[in-house]
Design an enzyme around this catalytic site. Structure first.
Site, PDB file in Angstrom:
ATOM      1  CB  SER A  68      -0.930  -0.037   1.216  1.00  0.00           C
ATOM      2  OG  SER A  68      -1.768   1.089   1.260  1.00  0.00           O
ATOM      3  CE1 TYR A  96      -0.046   5.280  -5.404  1.00  0.00           C
ATOM      4  CE2 TYR A  96      -0.110   6.603  -3.402  1.00  0.00           C
ATOM      5  CZ  TYR A  96       0.414   5.549  -4.127  1.00  0.00           C
ATOM      6  OH  TYR A  96       1.392   4.766  -3.571  1.00  0.00           O
ATOM      7  CE  LYS A 154      -0.877   2.212  -3.431  1.00  0.00           C
ATOM      8  NZ  LYS A 154      -0.429   0.824  -3.725  1.00  0.00           N
TER       9      LYS A 154
END
Length: 275
Positions: free
Chosen positions: A134, A148, A152
């Site tokens: 991660s 992004y 995650k």
């Protein structure tokens, strides 16, 4: 005792560092990547110790086929490292629909499908470890990384739940959360056209810092890989492994602030129960 590992995204960055260190210490590695020739130098050196396969994690059918092939040919895989990634860098309204789809497909859906494909084999063999790469960005957020971060934070929630589902089968997870690392970080960022409206905003400041090289990249990928190799021998598996001193401080501060806000509104939370 040597182990057999399956590593995705193994052509660069932390994934490549993991593969190199595993081979050097004598472990067997099944490495998947979009360009298998990128590991030809390692294949020449280590021969049958390195098993490689072409894999784009955006293709769910290909994931299942490659995972089946790897477990069938290698017999047992002790550790799965899901490290394939894509980083979209830009304010939310700057990104195209196609870029957003690519971000979520690679980091979220690709990781989900890899884990789903591996679970039946790990369950049948009586357990194993999955290291899901991660980011510190799975627990905090920077401007210009909104999509992004979405990928995650989402994969961390998925792993938290699946870990509870498969714990009875001896399958354990660790979320590996590196801070900014000295790989090809800046060059690998996918950048939609910048909007002038964001130039004098926090998003613009981060964009400028990365362009000028002042955004701190302090993580050492070789040291991070070494810790990842060591962590699989820790029992029980830690749910999260934060990597980087800066990452530690930033995540700690973010958690303290979230806890303070949670406690600030405790009375409101408790006032919503059925009488």
């Amino acid at each position: 005792m040597s182990k057999t590992w399956l590593v995705t995204g193994s052509s660069s960055g932390i994934g490549l560092a993991v593969v190199e260190q595993l081979l050097e210490r004598g472990d067997r590695v099944a490495a998947t990547l979009r360009k298998p020739q990128a590991l030809s130098h390692l294949k020449t050196r280590y021969g049958e110790q390195l098993w490689t396969a072409l894999l784009d994690v955006n293709d769910a059918l290909a994931i299942r086929a490659v995972v089946h092939q790897a477990f069938t040919e290698l017999g047992r895989i002790d550790v799965v490292v899901s490290s394939a990634g894509y980083a979209l860098f830009g304010a939310a309204e700057e990104a195209s629909d196609e870029q957003i789809d690519q971000q979520l497909q690679t980091n979220l859906l690709g990781s989900i499908q890899l884990i789903r494909a591996c679970l039946p084999f790990l369950r049948k063999q009586g357990g194993g470890r999955i290291l899901q790469v991660s980011s510190e960005g799975g627990q905090l957020a920077y401007p210009n990384f909104s999509l992004y971060h979405a990928s995650k934070w989402a994969i961390e929630g998925f792993v938290e739940s699946v870990a509870l589902e498969v714990a009875p089968f001896g399958i354990e997870f660790t979320l590996v959360e590196p801070g900014p690392t000295r790989t090809n970080f800046g060059a690998a960022l996918v950048r939609p056209p910048a909007m002038a409206e964001y130039e004098q905003t926090p998003a613009g400041e981060v964009r400028k810092a990365i362009a000028e090289g002042t955004f701190p990249l302090t993580g050492d990928p070789q040291k991070m890989a070494r810790i990842m190799l060591e962590i699989v021998d820790v029992d029980p598996a830690p749910r999260r492994l934060l990597l980087g001193s800066g990452a530690y401080e930033r995540v700690r501060n973010a958690l303290v602030q979230r806890l303070a806000e949670l406690e600030q509104y405790q009375a409101l939370a408790m006032s919503t129960e059925v009488d």
